[in-house]
Design a protein around this motif. Structure first.
Motif: not given
Lengths: 436, 416
Positions: A416-417, A422-423
């Motif tokens: 993720r930015e 995280w995904d």
């Protein structure tokens, strides 16, 4: 309920008088009460003891065993002992005068208490005392404090191991002192409300606390010029308290703080209003949370634009568990200083490899799974090489690069930015063979 | 790993030496004045020696012979407590100086907009940390030896069966090992490895061995019964159940038997010892609870449950705060019985319509609320009902509730 403002008003009048007195007192006389000014004070060093020219006279020894604490203070100073030691000794002597009364209120535990039972009442602290006993205890504490301040002046930062609150450095010394006194007075009043509630709080308690907080704020503001108020808000508000932690994490500059503060404050005013700790939190519907998430994203974007892309990325990295664990391992294992940045970069390599594998039309489902597992294995090997087997094991156990487990299961990942994690996504299943 | 083993060995040797010292030194009572003795020494005018001429203490303060300074202060007529605090300040001053020599750069870089980043974990090297920890231990040991502890911990009533000298020895061992454990934790820099766990395990075992070595076999048995984890849990429960000493011993024996069979003796183990399924464990727990129930009887059992119920505990606090009659918590808590009875009566009434039943439940809720107000007063009742007896809100909506000893449910949720 109307009795409350009246009751508190009396305390506040005293407080206002105190502020006025403090402000009118000449600034040269801020560290000691007037009665102390004529006494010889041969040592002014910051050390605990001054070992030159210490003369312990028979008068001093008599005073140590007597009740005249003021004479004791003067003799200790004249003997050449440091301010800190004078304070310690005089405080001990003052305490001695009150010791029996405090002990009567807080008796020693019964030595015959059954060893097989926990004493729940003692664990409750103040709750073992009646209202009258609590009031007596507070009265005695106030007396001790007043006597100490009369003889020695307030406990200054200098006598507090030299620690100074940098946030108040913008204020002149007399205002810092007045501020502390206001805070202490209100703290006592609030603490009385907490103690008297005995763990059972009423709506009226919350109202009293709110009232005190507002009055405290008003008194503090009255102490300062408009510019000082602004600086105080910037340093001591709820937003400042929260922001200071974040600023420490990414080692922010003053300019960065000044740029971020108004953005964060605007967000907090709308989404993090202060809570009295009693009233139920307002019910929030899904729309509220959606709006809040949007506002949070917008806040991040604003921060990104004011501190610049590079610093923003750095701030996110410094908050990331993968990074923090690498920093800890590097310090612990005495590794080269570039270890965290070198190993953290493996994330980018892995993410790029994962993307390539997922997008590669030439690879079948099982081949993709195997390729993802190979990326994970390579990454783990590189971590092991740098941290050593035991260090790597501890790193993975502390959930360093926990996303590797997803790759080993055959799932893809994207970071993720906003560095919140995280995904993960499963690979698309292969189509079933057509039935014959 | 080898280096860790050496470090641990060094620590163990240090501790053994310390133990030897503790075991063979004079009894602590002879070494330090007791509180009573110090008090009488301190502020009894009769104890003040004859006046002596003003004397120059510069050399005594400058020296690191703290024991001599203490003797000199005593001889001059300093009250004992004050003399000790003066010497303590002197010891700490030296410590500060030596600390500065080890880590001269450890000054705070705190600014108004961020905290300092030179917390010892960030700024100090491993060697500096080790040196500082050793210095801190040395200073604490010097303080203890010369002037005694700065504050006396409350006596541990669980150790009341031991002679005072042994109690002090055990307290000292506990303190020493706590310091060693803290030292190991600090040196991990927040990054724990397997070898840290091994060190902690070794310290745990060594501490246990050292403590047991102080006692006779009989004392050891009593010590275990009073201080083990099982005992700690049982002491907490014992205060709810109102256990007698004999009952405590009986239940302790039952619990220990099960624990010895199924629980790992390693507190650092990641999981329990294998060999027993969850179901088996639950069965054994139930059998044990049945035995405890038979031992204490239904009334005490129910009473213990009630006292642990948050609803009841808050009533106790309200009673204390407002000086209410002491039976207030029981009377308010007993309103649950009225709810049970009324709902049973509604169940038995086959002629009642659904609307009639709902209205009866709403009326019941209003009645209960009014009684709570009668017992606690309106404002306290409002505060109480905001977070307690939550089932009352459901009842006030005309829904039936079922109250269990440890929870409540609606009929709908039970049927689901």
């Amino acid at each position: 309920m109307k009795a409350l403002p009246l009751l508190l008003a009396a305390s506040l009048v005293v407080n206002a008088a105190l502020v006025t007195v403090t402000l009118r007192r000449p600034s040269s006389d801020t560290s000691a009460p007037a009665s102390a000014s004529t006494t010889a004070r041969p040592t002014e060093g910051s050390g605990t003891l001054n070992s030159t020219g210490i003369q312990l006279s028979p008068e001093l020894v008599s005073a140590l065993n007597g009740n005249d604490t003021q004479a004791l203070r003067d003799l200790l100073r004249a003997a050449g002992l440091s301010d800190d030691l004078v304070r310690t000794i005089v405080q001990m002597r003052i305490w001695k005068n009150y010791e029996a009364r405090f002990k009567a209120l807080h008796p020693e535990p019964d030595p015959n208490q059954p060893w097989w039972k926990d004493d729940r009442d003692r664990q409750d602290g103040w709750r073992g005392l009646t209202k009258a006993q609590r009031e007596e205890s507070r009265r005695l504490q106030r007396e001790v404090r007043d006597e100490t301040e009369r003889l020695l002046g307030p406990d200054t930062p200098k006598s507090n191991r030299g620690w100074q609150d940098q946030r108040l450095a913008f204020l002149p010394e007399d205002k810092i002192k007045a501020l502390r006194e206001i805070q202490q007075d209100y703290q006592e009043l609030m603490s009385e409300i907490h103690q008297d509630s005995q763990g059972f709080r009423l709506a009226s308690d919350a109202e009293k606390l709110r009232f005190l907080q507002e009055e405290q704020k008003r008194d503090i503001e009255a102490l300062m010029t408009p510019e000082e108020r602004q600086a105080y808000e910037l340093r001591m508000s709820n937003t400042a308290q929260q922001l200071r932690h974040k600023m420490t994490q990414f080692d922010a500059t003053e300019q960065e703080y000044l740029a971020i503060f108004p953005l964060q404050k605007a967000f907090d005013e709308k989404y993090n209003p202060p809570h009295d700790g009693y009233s139920p939190h307002p019910e929030r519907d899904q729309n509220y949370w959606k709006e809040r998430r949007e506002a949070e994203k917008q806040l991040q974007e604003q921060i990104r634009s004011v501190i610049g892309e590079e610093r923003y990325a750095e701030s996110l990295r410094l908050q990331d568990n993968d990074w923090r664990q690498l920093e800890a391992a590097t310090r612990r294992l005495d590794l080269p200083a570039d270890t965290p940045s070198r190993l953290y970069a493996l994330r980018d390599t892995a993410a790029a490899n994962v993307q390539q594998i997922a997008d590669n039309p030439a690879l079948g489902f099982d081949e993709k799974k195997a390729a993802l597992a190979a990326v994970a294995a390579r990454t783990r090997d590189q971590i092991r090489t740098s941290l050593g087997a035991e260090g790597a094991e501890a790193y993975f156990k502390n959930n360093g690069m926990g996303w590797l487990k997803e790759l080993e299961k055959g799932n893809t990942i994207t970071f993720r930015e906003d560095a919140t994690g995280w995904d993960t996504k499963a690979l698309p299943k292969p189509p079933k063979p057509a039935a014959k | 790993m080898n280096r860790s083993a050496i470090a641990i060995a060094a620590l163990a040797t240090l501790n053994a030496a310390l133990l030897g010292y503790i075991a063979f030194r004079a009894s602590p009572t002879s070494e330090y004045a007791s509180d009573e003795e110090r008090t009488s020494l301190s502020f009894d005018a009769k104890s003040v020696p004859s006046p002596v001429p003003a004397s120059d203490f510069s050399a005594a303060f400058a020296s690191d012979d703290y024991a001599a300074l203490l003797v000199r202060l005593h001889q001059t007529g300093f009250p004992d407590r004050i003399a000790r605090e003066v010497v303590r300040a002197r010891i700490r001053e030296d410590y500060q100086e030596r600390f500065r020599v080890i880590a001269p750069e450890a000054e705070s870089d705190e600014t108004w907009w961020r905290y300092g980043r030179n917390h010892r974990d960030f700024m100090l090297t491993k060697d500096q940390l080790v040196a500082i920890d050793a210095l801190a231990r040395e200073t604490a040991e010097t303080e203890d030896r010369i002037v005694g502890p700065s504050c006396q911990p409350e006596p541990d009533i669980r150790l009341g069966f031991l002679p005072e000298q042994k109690r002090k020895q055990i307290e000292r061992i506990e303190k020493d090992y706590l310091e060693l454990e803290a030292s190991i934790q600090q040196q991990t820099f927040g990054f724990h490895t397997e070898s840290d766990t091994a060190k902690m395990r070794l310290l745990y075992e060594e501490r246990k061995r050292d403590i047991l070595a102080v006692m006779t076999p009989e004392e050891r048995e009593i010590y275990e019964m009073r201080t083990s984890d099982i005992a700690a849990e049982l002491r907490r429960e014992g205060s709810w159940l109102g256990l007698t000493e004999a009952e405590f011993r009986q239940i302790y024996a039952l619990r220990s038997k099960i624990a010895a069979l199924h629980e790992s003796s390693d507190p650092f183990a990641q999981q329990e010892a294998p060999g027993i399924s969850t179901e088996e464990r639950a069965r054994e727990e139930k059998a044990l609870n049945d035995q405890i129930f038979a031992l204490v009887g239904s009334e005490r059992w129910q009473n213990a449950h009630k006292q642990q119920d948050r609803d009841y505990q808050i009533l106790v606090l309200a009673t204390r705060r407002f000086d209410l009659p002491s039976d207030t918590p029981d009377r308010v808590y007993a309103l649950r019985e009225e709810v049970d009875k009324t709902i049973s009566a509604l169940d038995a009434n086959t002629t009642l319509s659904a609307d009639g039943r709902a209205k009866a439940l709403v009326d019941l809720a209003a009645r209960i609320r009014s009684q709570v107000e009668g017992h606690l007063g309106t404002e306290a009742a409002e505060a109480y009902l905001q977070t307690n007896m939550r089932w009352l809100k459901t009842l006030a909506q005309g829904q039936e509730v079922i109250l269990f000893a440890d929870r409540w449910e609606t009929v709908e949720s039970l049927n689901r």
